[in-house]
Design a protein around this motif. Structure first.
Motif, PDB file in Angstrom:
ATOM      1  N   UNK A 113       0.827  -1.212   0.000  1.00  6.88           N
ATOM      2  CA  UNK A 113       0.000   0.000   0.000  1.00  6.88           C
ATOM      3  C   UNK A 113       0.856   1.254   0.000  1.00  6.88           C
ATOM      4  N   UNK A 114       0.223   2.400   0.290  1.00 10.84           N
ATOM      5  CA  UNK A 114       0.944   3.671   0.305  1.00 10.84           C
ATOM      6  C   UNK A 114       0.916   4.226   1.718  1.00 10.84           C
ATOM      7  N   UNK A 115       1.846   3.743   2.541  1.00  8.56           N
ATOM      8  CA  UNK A 115       1.931   4.219   3.920  1.00  8.56           C
ATOM      9  C   UNK A 115       3.388   4.234   4.324  1.00  8.56           C
ATOM     10  N   UNK A 116       3.680   4.821   5.470  1.00  5.88           N
ATOM     11  CA  UNK A 116       5.072   4.912   5.921  1.00  5.88           C
ATOM     12  C   UNK A 116       5.551   3.582   6.472  1.00  5.88           C
ATOM     13  N   UNK A 117       6.623   3.086   5.905  1.00  5.05           N
ATOM     14  CA  UNK A 117       7.311   1.911   6.420  1.00  5.05           C
ATOM     15  C   UNK A 117       8.729   2.379   6.730  1.00  5.05           C
ATOM     16  N   UNK A 118       9.139   2.248   7.979  1.00  3.07           N
ATOM     17  CA  UNK A 118      10.465   2.755   8.346  1.00  3.07           C
ATOM     18  C   UNK A 118      11.567   1.922   7.704  1.00  3.07           C
ATOM     19  N   UNK A 119      12.540   2.586   7.094  1.00  2.07           N
ATOM     20  CA  UNK A 119      13.675   1.872   6.515  1.00  2.07           C
ATOM     21  C   UNK A 119      14.922   2.116   7.379  1.00  2.07           C
ATOM     22  N   UNK A 120      16.074   1.583   6.967  1.00  2.00           N
ATOM     23  CA  UNK A 120      17.233   1.548   7.862  1.00  2.00           C
ATOM     24  C   UNK A 120      17.895   2.911   8.107  1.00  2.00           C
ATOM     25  N   UNK A 121      18.081   3.673   7.037  1.00  2.00           N
ATOM     26  CA  UNK A 121      18.889   4.893   7.145  1.00  2.00           C
ATOM     27  C   UNK A 121      18.178   6.095   6.536  1.00  2.00           C
ATOM     28  N   UNK A 122      18.501   7.265   7.039  1.00  2.00           N
ATOM     29  CA  UNK A 122      18.010   8.513   6.463  1.00  2.00           C
ATOM     30  C   UNK A 122      19.156   9.520   6.502  1.00  2.00           C
ATOM     31  N   UNK A 123      19.072  10.526   5.629  1.00  2.00           N
ATOM     32  CA  UNK A 123      20.119  11.545   5.549  1.00  2.00           C
ATOM     33  C   UNK A 123      19.672  12.794   6.312  1.00  2.00           C
ATOM     34  N   UNK A 124      20.592  13.378   7.069  1.00  2.00           N
ATOM     35  CA  UNK A 124      20.289  14.594   7.823  1.00  2.00           C
ATOM     36  C   UNK A 124      21.420  15.602   7.666  1.00  2.00           C
ATOM     37  N   UNK A 125      21.061  16.834   7.352  1.00  2.00           N
ATOM     38  CA  UNK A 125      22.044  17.922   7.369  1.00  2.00           C
ATOM     39  C   UNK A 125      21.421  19.113   8.080  1.00  2.00           C
ATOM     40  N   UNK A 126      22.227  19.810   8.877  1.00  2.00           N
ATOM     41  CA  UNK A 126      21.734  20.963   9.631  1.00  2.00           C
ATOM     42  C   UNK A 126      22.336  22.262   9.118  1.00  2.00           C
ATOM     43  N   UNK A 127      21.511  23.288   9.090  1.00  2.00           N
ATOM     44  CA  UNK A 127      21.953  24.639   8.710  1.00  2.00           C
ATOM     45  C   UNK A 127      22.055  25.468   9.972  1.00  2.00           C
ATOM     46  N   UNK A 128      23.270  25.961  10.260  1.00  2.00           N
ATOM     47  CA  UNK A 128      23.512  26.720  11.484  1.00  2.00           C
ATOM     48  C   UNK A 128      24.602  27.739  11.210  1.00  2.00           C
ATOM     49  N   UNK A 129      24.516  28.903  11.830  1.00  2.00           N
ATOM     50  CA  UNK A 129      25.507  29.970  11.633  1.00  2.00           C
ATOM     51  C   UNK A 129      25.733  30.250  10.151  1.00  2.00           C
ATOM     52  N   UNK A 130      24.650  30.206   9.396  1.00  2.00           N
ATOM     53  CA  UNK A 130      24.730  30.613   8.000  1.00  2.00           C
ATOM     54  C   UNK A 130      25.251  29.571   7.029  1.00  2.00           C
ATOM     55  N   UNK A 131      25.464  28.334   7.490  1.00  2.00           N
ATOM     56  CA  UNK A 131      25.905  27.326   6.512  1.00  2.00           C
ATOM     57  C   UNK A 131      25.412  25.912   6.842  1.00  2.00           C
ATOM     58  N   UNK A 132      25.330  25.084   5.781  1.00  2.00           N
ATOM     59  CA  UNK A 132      24.956  23.681   5.930  1.00  2.00           C
ATOM     60  C   UNK A 132      26.169  22.882   6.383  1.00  2.00           C
ATOM     61  N   UNK A 133      25.983  21.953   7.321  1.00  2.00           N
ATOM     62  CA  UNK A 133      27.082  21.043   7.670  1.00  2.00           C
ATOM     63  C   UNK A 133      27.197  19.946   6.607  1.00  2.00           C
ATOM     64  N   UNK A 134      28.158  19.030   6.784  1.00  2.00           N
ATOM     65  CA  UNK A 134      28.396  18.006   5.755  1.00  2.00           C
ATOM     66  C   UNK A 134      27.237  17.026   5.615  1.00  2.00           C
ATOM     67  N   UNK A 135      26.479  16.874   6.682  1.00  2.00           N
ATOM     68  CA  UNK A 135      25.361  15.935   6.651  1.00  2.00           C
ATOM     69  C   UNK A 135      25.840  14.509   6.824  1.00  2.00           C
ATOM     70  N   UNK A 136      24.939  13.626   7.231  1.00  2.00           N
ATOM     71  CA  UNK A 136      25.307  12.215   7.415  1.00  2.00           C
ATOM     72  C   UNK A 136      24.069  11.336   7.418  1.00  2.00           C
ATOM     73  N   UNK A 137      24.332  10.050   7.240  1.00  2.00           N
ATOM     74  CA  UNK A 137      23.247   9.070   7.363  1.00  2.00           C
ATOM     75  C   UNK A 137      23.093   8.725   8.827  1.00  2.00           C
ATOM     76  N   UNK A 138      21.860   8.467   9.249  1.00  2.00           N
ATOM     77  CA  UNK A 138      21.634   8.095  10.646  1.00  2.00           C
ATOM     78  C   UNK A 138      20.566   7.000  10.734  1.00  2.00           C
ATOM     79  N   UNK A 139      20.637   6.259  11.852  1.00  2.00           N
ATOM     80  CA  UNK A 139      19.619   5.233  12.131  1.00  2.00           C
ATOM     81  C   UNK A 139      18.403   5.849  12.809  1.00  2.00           C
ATOM     82  N   UNK A 140      18.561   7.069  13.322  1.00  2.00           N
ATOM     83  CA  UNK A 140      17.511   7.675  14.151  1.00  2.00           C
ATOM     84  C   UNK A 140      16.385   8.242  13.285  1.00  2.00           C
ATOM     85  N   UNK A 141      15.219   7.610  13.389  1.00  2.00           N
ATOM     86  CA  UNK A 141      14.080   8.024  12.554  1.00  2.00           C
ATOM     87  C   UNK A 141      13.244   9.117  13.213  1.00  2.00           C
TER      88      UNK A 141
END
Ligand code: PLP
Length: 341
Positions: free
Chosen positions: A12-40
């Protein structure tokens, strides 16, 4: 690559949690390198800009397994560009287009076990999004942002064939002239929920929104653009500054012209002319094309000659050709298929 043990045809069309997701944060005027994380989960201030004033935008695309076993994404560069446009309109920092495409690639690669096999009809839906994460109480843009990409496997959109749907002409407006209809902002969806819940309760599948200023021209539905086919096989799509520029629709118009040799027109479409069209479809990433059989205009019905049993013949050709390109059965135009290696 071992695939997860999932009943692909029935997810169907619903949320199924997968293993990894990408996260990058913007702080002090710039994006960090970003990384994959297990934390959903996302932890942010109770006063975050996104929670108070809906400062958020998103994208949507899919990864497919092709006939020869490659994993590919369809035109992610256009999603990157569109997200840039959305971010600018919402006073959010732009996540650079090349980094956007790389983040998609990294996230899909980290979740390859969830990319459904060729022929299952299922796909891996990819959701990039961005939101104001720092606290904001006076109405102004946040200072910090988070960009994320997660994936979730989704089942075949049409189970047992694409049945035409019935839609209604809505009395609600989706987008104002000079408003935010042309960007993929969460706020456009929040305010569409009442209209779609109402339409469903009345027995309709979707809303047709008309232009807010004159209520005479066709715009789109809550989440898909229109294409029409005239009786002499011209493919027509509405032109308006308050329509979200669907990548599927733009691709279908190209396919109509360059693969099928049809005449194409992107122009204002008056609701009055809709009754004279031969076929009607809704296009977007989720379904590619959803055929429309009937439009209800305050009790007055417009029934397309293609009927309520199957897609119209031109709609079917468009659908088969574009899905053929996406699945690697038909040669793609340069740059349309991005292979995950
Ligand atoms: C996302 C979206 C579409 C479809 O765009 P695609 O790029 O084809 O998926 C159409 N209309 C609206 C309002 C949308 O948000």
């Amino acid at each position: 690559m071992d695939k997860k043990n999932i009943d692909w045809a029935n997810i169907g069309f619903g949320y199924v949690q997968t293993d990894k997701r990408f996260v990058s944060n913007f702080k002090d005027g710039k994006w960090d390198d970003g990384q994959l994380t297990d934390d959903a989960t996302v932890v942010i201030s109770e006063c975050a800009g996104v929670l108070q004033y809906a400062q958020t935008c998103f994208e949507g695309m899919k990864a497919y397994t092709t006939e020869d076993g490659r994993v590919v994404v369809f035109r992610p560069d256009l999603n990157a560009k569109r997200m840039e446009d959305s971010a600018k309109r919402l006073e959010m920092p732009v996540f650079p287009q090349d980094r956007f495409v790389k983040a998609i690639e990294e996230t899909v690669k980290a979740n390859l076990a969830y990319v459904p096999p060729y022929g299952s009809g299922a796909t891996l839906y990819i959701r990039p999004y961005m939101f104001g994460s720092s606290s904001v109480i006076g109405v102004k843009p946040a200072e910090e942002y988070q960009f994320r990409v997660f994936t979730t496997p989704v089942g075949p959109y049409f189970k047992g064939g694409a049945k035409p749907i019935t839609i209604k002409v809505s009395d609600f407006d989706r987008a104002a002239p000079h408003g935010t209809g042309h960007i993929k902002a969460g706020l456009n969806y929040a305010m569409s929920l009442h209209a779609i819940v109402t339409a469903h309760a009345e027995g309709f599948d979707e809303n047709m929104y008309l232009d807010a200023a004159t209520r005479t021209k066709v715009e789109e539905t809550g989440g898909a653009n229109f294409i029409f086919v005239t009786k002499d096989n011209t493919v027509v799509t509405p032109k308006s500054n308050s329509i979200l520029p669907s990548i599927t629709r733009r691709s279908l118009m190209y396919v109509a012209e360059h693969y099928l040799g049809l005449k194409v027109e992107e122009r204002e479409v008056y609701f009055d002319e809709v009754k004279d069209f031969a076929e009607c479809g809704l296009c977007g990433t989720a379904a590619v094309i959803s055929p429309v059989g009937k439009i209800n205009d305050h009790g007055k019905e417009i029934c397309f000659p293609s009927g309520m049993e199957e897609m119209g013949p031109i709609t079917k050709k468009l659908y088969d050709t574009l899905t053929g390109i996406q699945m690697g059965r038909i040669e793609a135009p340069e740059g349309w298929i991005y292979e995950i290696k």
